[in-house]
Every structure is written in structure tokens, then in C-alpha cells.
Scaffold this motif. Sequence first.
Motif, PDB file in Angstrom:
ATOM      1  N   GLY A 133       6.543 -50.144  52.481  1.00 17.49           N
ATOM      2  CA  GLY A 133       7.456 -49.465  53.389  1.00 17.49           C
ATOM      3  C   GLY A 133       7.304 -47.964  53.438  1.00 17.49           C
ATOM      4  O   GLY A 133       6.742 -47.421  54.380  1.00 17.49           O
ATOM      5  N   THR A 134       7.783 -47.283  52.410  1.00 15.41           N
ATOM      6  CA  THR A 134       7.752 -45.819  52.399  1.00 15.41           C
ATOM      7  C   THR A 134       7.066 -45.236  51.173  1.00 15.41           C
ATOM      8  O   THR A 134       6.918 -44.019  51.079  1.00 15.41           O
ATOM      9  CB  THR A 134       9.182 -45.244  52.469  1.00 15.41           C
ATOM     10  OG1 THR A 134       9.924 -45.727  51.339  1.00 15.41           O
ATOM     11  CG2 THR A 134       9.877 -45.652  53.754  1.00 15.41           C
ATOM     12  N   VAL A 135       6.694 -46.086  50.231  1.00 20.85           N
ATOM     13  CA  VAL A 135       6.086 -45.606  48.988  1.00 20.85           C
ATOM     14  C   VAL A 135       5.040 -46.591  48.475  1.00 20.85           C
ATOM     15  O   VAL A 135       5.022 -47.762  48.857  1.00 20.85           O
ATOM     16  CB  VAL A 135       7.147 -45.412  47.862  1.00 20.85           C
ATOM     17  CG1 VAL A 135       8.126 -44.312  48.199  1.00 20.85           C
ATOM     18  CG2 VAL A 135       7.867 -46.709  47.560  1.00 20.85           C
ATOM     19  N   PHE A 136       4.190 -46.092  47.598  1.00 23.52           N
ATOM     20  CA  PHE A 136       3.303 -46.966  46.842  1.00 23.52           C
ATOM     21  C   PHE A 136       4.111 -47.546  45.691  1.00 23.52           C
ATOM     22  O   PHE A 136       4.973 -46.874  45.132  1.00 23.52           O
ATOM     23  CB  PHE A 136       2.107 -46.184  46.283  1.00 23.52           C
ATOM     24  CG  PHE A 136       1.105 -45.786  47.320  1.00 23.52           C
ATOM     25  CD1 PHE A 136       0.193 -46.709  47.820  1.00 23.52           C
ATOM     26  CD2 PHE A 136       1.062 -44.485  47.796  1.00 23.52           C
ATOM     27  CE1 PHE A 136      -0.726 -46.346  48.784  1.00 23.52           C
ATOM     28  CE2 PHE A 136       0.140 -44.107  48.753  1.00 23.52           C
ATOM     29  CZ  PHE A 136      -0.759 -45.042  49.247  1.00 23.52           C
ATOM     30  N   ALA A 137       3.822 -48.791  45.332  1.00 21.87           N
ATOM     31  CA  ALA A 137       4.506 -49.445  44.220  1.00 21.87           C
ATOM     32  C   ALA A 137       3.473 -50.057  43.293  1.00 21.87           C
ATOM     33  O   ALA A 137       2.475 -50.620  43.751  1.00 21.87           O
ATOM     34  CB  ALA A 137       5.453 -50.525  44.750  1.00 21.87           C
ATOM     35  N   ALA A 138       3.723 -49.934  41.997  1.00 20.04           N
ATOM     36  CA  ALA A 138       2.843 -50.547  41.004  1.00 20.04           C
ATOM     37  C   ALA A 138       3.003 -52.059  41.077  1.00 20.04           C
ATOM     38  O   ALA A 138       4.090 -52.573  41.328  1.00 20.04           O
ATOM     39  CB  ALA A 138       3.197 -50.042  39.614  1.00 20.04           C
ATOM     40  N   GLU A 139       1.910 -52.758  40.867  1.00 24.77           N
ATOM     41  CA  GLU A 139       1.912 -54.218  40.924  1.00 24.77           C
ATOM     42  C   GLU A 139       1.154 -54.770  39.724  1.00 24.77           C
ATOM     43  O   GLU A 139       0.493 -54.039  39.001  1.00 24.77           O
ATOM     44  CB  GLU A 139       1.265 -54.705  42.222  1.00 24.77           C
ATOM     45  CG  GLU A 139       2.042 -54.340  43.469  1.00 24.77           C
ATOM     46  CD  GLU A 139       3.411 -55.007  43.532  1.00 24.77           C
ATOM     47  OE1 GLU A 139       3.596 -56.116  42.990  1.00 24.77           O
ATOM     48  OE2 GLU A 139       4.314 -54.396  44.131  1.00 24.77           O
ATOM     49  N   ARG A 140       1.245 -56.077  39.572  1.00 22.05           N
ATOM     50  CA  ARG A 140       0.497 -56.786  38.527  1.00 22.05           C
ATOM     51  C   ARG A 140      -0.265 -57.912  39.209  1.00 22.05           C
ATOM     52  O   ARG A 140       0.288 -58.963  39.491  1.00 22.05           O
ATOM     53  CB  ARG A 140       1.440 -57.366  37.484  1.00 22.05           C
ATOM     54  CG  ARG A 140       2.202 -56.327  36.726  1.00 22.05           C
ATOM     55  CD  ARG A 140       3.151 -56.958  35.751  1.00 22.05           C
ATOM     56  NE  ARG A 140       3.967 -55.905  35.150  1.00 22.05           N
ATOM     57  CZ  ARG A 140       4.986 -56.117  34.374  1.00 22.05           C
ATOM     58  NH1 ARG A 140       5.355 -57.335  34.077  1.00 22.05           N
ATOM     59  NH2 ARG A 140       5.665 -55.112  33.875  1.00 22.05           N
ATOM     60  N   TYR A 141      -1.533 -57.675  39.501  1.00 19.30           N
ATOM     61  CA  TYR A 141      -2.345 -58.677  40.188  1.00 19.30           C
ATOM     62  C   TYR A 141      -3.075 -59.546  39.181  1.00 19.30           C
ATOM     63  O   TYR A 141      -3.651 -59.048  38.225  1.00 19.30           O
ATOM     64  CB  TYR A 141      -3.377 -58.022  41.110  1.00 19.30           C
ATOM     65  CG  TYR A 141      -2.763 -57.130  42.158  1.00 19.30           C
ATOM     66  CD1 TYR A 141      -1.730 -57.571  42.955  1.00 19.30           C
ATOM     67  CD2 TYR A 141      -3.230 -55.843  42.345  1.00 19.30           C
ATOM     68  CE1 TYR A 141      -1.159 -56.761  43.915  1.00 19.30           C
ATOM     69  CE2 TYR A 141      -2.675 -55.020  43.306  1.00 19.30           C
ATOM     70  CZ  TYR A 141      -1.638 -55.493  44.082  1.00 19.30           C
ATOM     71  OH  TYR A 141      -1.092 -54.678  45.022  1.00 19.30           O
ATOM     72  N   VAL A 142      -3.049 -60.821  39.440  1.00 18.47           N
ATOM     73  CA  VAL A 142      -3.792 -61.754  38.598  1.00 18.47           C
ATOM     74  C   VAL A 142      -5.202 -61.909  39.148  1.00 18.47           C
ATOM     75  O   VAL A 142      -6.171 -61.844  38.421  1.00 18.47           O
ATOM     76  CB  VAL A 142      -3.067 -63.121  38.527  1.00 18.47           C
ATOM     77  CG1 VAL A 142      -3.892 -64.119  37.749  1.00 18.47           C
ATOM     78  CG2 VAL A 142      -1.695 -62.953  37.921  1.00 18.47           C
ATOM     79  N   GLY A 143      -5.313 -62.069  40.451  1.00 18.99           N
ATOM     80  CA  GLY A 143      -6.607 -62.263  41.093  1.00 18.99           C
ATOM     81  C   GLY A 143      -7.186 -60.959  41.599  1.00 18.99           C
ATOM     82  O   GLY A 143      -6.752 -59.868  41.219  1.00 18.99           O
ATOM     83  N   ALA A 144      -8.153 -61.111  42.463  1.00 18.86           N
ATOM     84  CA  ALA A 144      -8.813 -59.943  43.049  1.00 18.86           C
ATOM     85  C   ALA A 144      -7.903 -59.307  44.101  1.00 18.86           C
ATOM     86  O   ALA A 144      -7.290 -60.014  44.901  1.00 18.86           O
ATOM     87  CB  ALA A 144     -10.137 -60.355  43.676  1.00 18.86           C
ATOM     88  N   PRO A 145      -7.833 -57.990  44.137  1.00 20.89           N
ATOM     89  CA  PRO A 145      -7.034 -57.309  45.157  1.00 20.89           C
ATOM     90  C   PRO A 145      -7.758 -57.327  46.501  1.00 20.89           C
ATOM     91  O   PRO A 145      -8.939 -57.655  46.578  1.00 20.89           O
ATOM     92  CB  PRO A 145      -6.931 -55.881  44.611  1.00 20.89           C
ATOM     93  CG  PRO A 145      -8.188 -55.701  43.832  1.00 20.89           C
ATOM     94  CD  PRO A 145      -8.479 -57.050  43.218  1.00 20.89           C
ATOM     95  N   ASP A 146      -7.043 -56.933  47.551  1.00 20.13           N
ATOM     96  CA  ASP A 146      -7.660 -56.836  48.871  1.00 20.13           C
ATOM     97  C   ASP A 146      -8.773 -55.787  48.874  1.00 20.13           C
ATOM     98  O   ASP A 146      -9.788 -55.961  49.536  1.00 20.13           O
ATOM     99  CB  ASP A 146      -6.620 -56.475  49.937  1.00 20.13           C
ATOM    100  CG  ASP A 146      -5.608 -57.586  50.160  1.00 20.13           C
ATOM    101  OD1 ASP A 146      -5.999 -58.766  50.113  1.00 20.13           O
ATOM    102  OD2 ASP A 146      -4.424 -57.264  50.375  1.00 20.13           O
ATOM    103  N   LEU A 147      -8.566 -54.692  48.141  1.00 22.34           N
ATOM    104  CA  LEU A 147      -9.582 -53.641  48.042  1.00 22.34           C
ATOM    105  C   LEU A 147      -9.583 -53.074  46.640  1.00 22.34           C
ATOM    106  O   LEU A 147      -8.528 -52.750  46.093  1.00 22.34           O
ATOM    107  CB  LEU A 147      -9.306 -52.505  49.043  1.00 22.34           C
ATOM    108  CG  LEU A 147     -10.271 -51.322  48.999  1.00 22.34           C
ATOM    109  CD1 LEU A 147     -11.686 -51.751  49.415  1.00 22.34           C
ATOM    110  CD2 LEU A 147      -9.778 -50.190  49.891  1.00 22.34           C
TER     111      LEU A 147
END
Length: 175
Positions: A87-101
Amino acid sequence: MQDQLERLPVQAPPATGRPTAAYRLPEPLAELLSRLPPYPASWLFVQGLNRLLAPQLPDDVRRRLEGRSLRLRLLDAGIAFDFEWQGTVFAAERYVGAPDLCIAASVHDLMLLARRQEDPDTLFFSRRLSLEGDTELGLLFKNTLDAIELPPFDLQALGPRRVLAHLRDRGARGG
């Protein structure tokens, strides 16, 4: 563009998979950084992104980034930051698989890029910057870096006092 790609000299990738930058983090520092837990490090990283980059993003870029998974790998530090635009900010995430980029480079090369002392094309074609995943998202990243007018990277803007003041101000505004 294709004819330009065909004329560029291609260097073999480094045999070790390590960055070929002129400068690499000292091993003791790299060892320490590689032991950081991924999520808190990603959270700290996005605070810097939100302070320095998010205000500069055009609306069309924000829409195209919405919900897309991104990873920044610091090759010589042995760490990666997972995040997405929400939406308006970047947010930290926890990806298990490969990211989009996934964007990967040495700390030094990313600093050169942030300070506008090197351009993404030069780093990419010298195999010092790697973009893996969604090609269209990679082009969006590259074109956005080329188009936005960022001031030279100021490490002081990421100082604890400035970041905490920014978070406090943002919290007071309700966002």
C-alpha cells in the motif's frame, strides 16, 4: 536493445559464486552478519527503504509492486532481506519459497548503486548485480532506479535516532 546485448563482452561468472567487486566485507564482519536472524534484519532494512526510497516511488510503480515478493541478497555478507510493497510502505516478510524477484550483489556494489556512483546496467553486464525471477519486475526495478531522483545515499539518515524519530512521527500520523 537486443543488438546492444549481442555486442557486450560476456565475462564468465566467478567460480566461487562470490562477488567480483573490488571491495568485499572483511570475513569477520561477514561471518557476524551471516548469523543474523532473517526477519529482524529484514524489518530493519525496510525501515531504511521506507525512509529513503518509498517517498520517491511514483504511483504507477507502487501499483505494480503491490504484493510482489522481493529479496535483496548481500553476497559478501551472507544475508538476505525479504520484503514487499504493501500500500504505502515496504514491509518485511518471511518467504519460504523463491520470491518474485531476487536482487543480489556485494555490499560495496549496492552502496555504489545507492550513491549513484555506478549504474545498474554496468553492474548487471559485468555480472556484479544479479536479477533473478520475474523479468518484468526486474526491468521495473532497473528503470525505477534510473528514473527517480534520489539524493546521494546518506548513511546518517539511517542512524538510530533518525529512524526512531521517523517511526514515531509515522505512528503519530496513524500510518
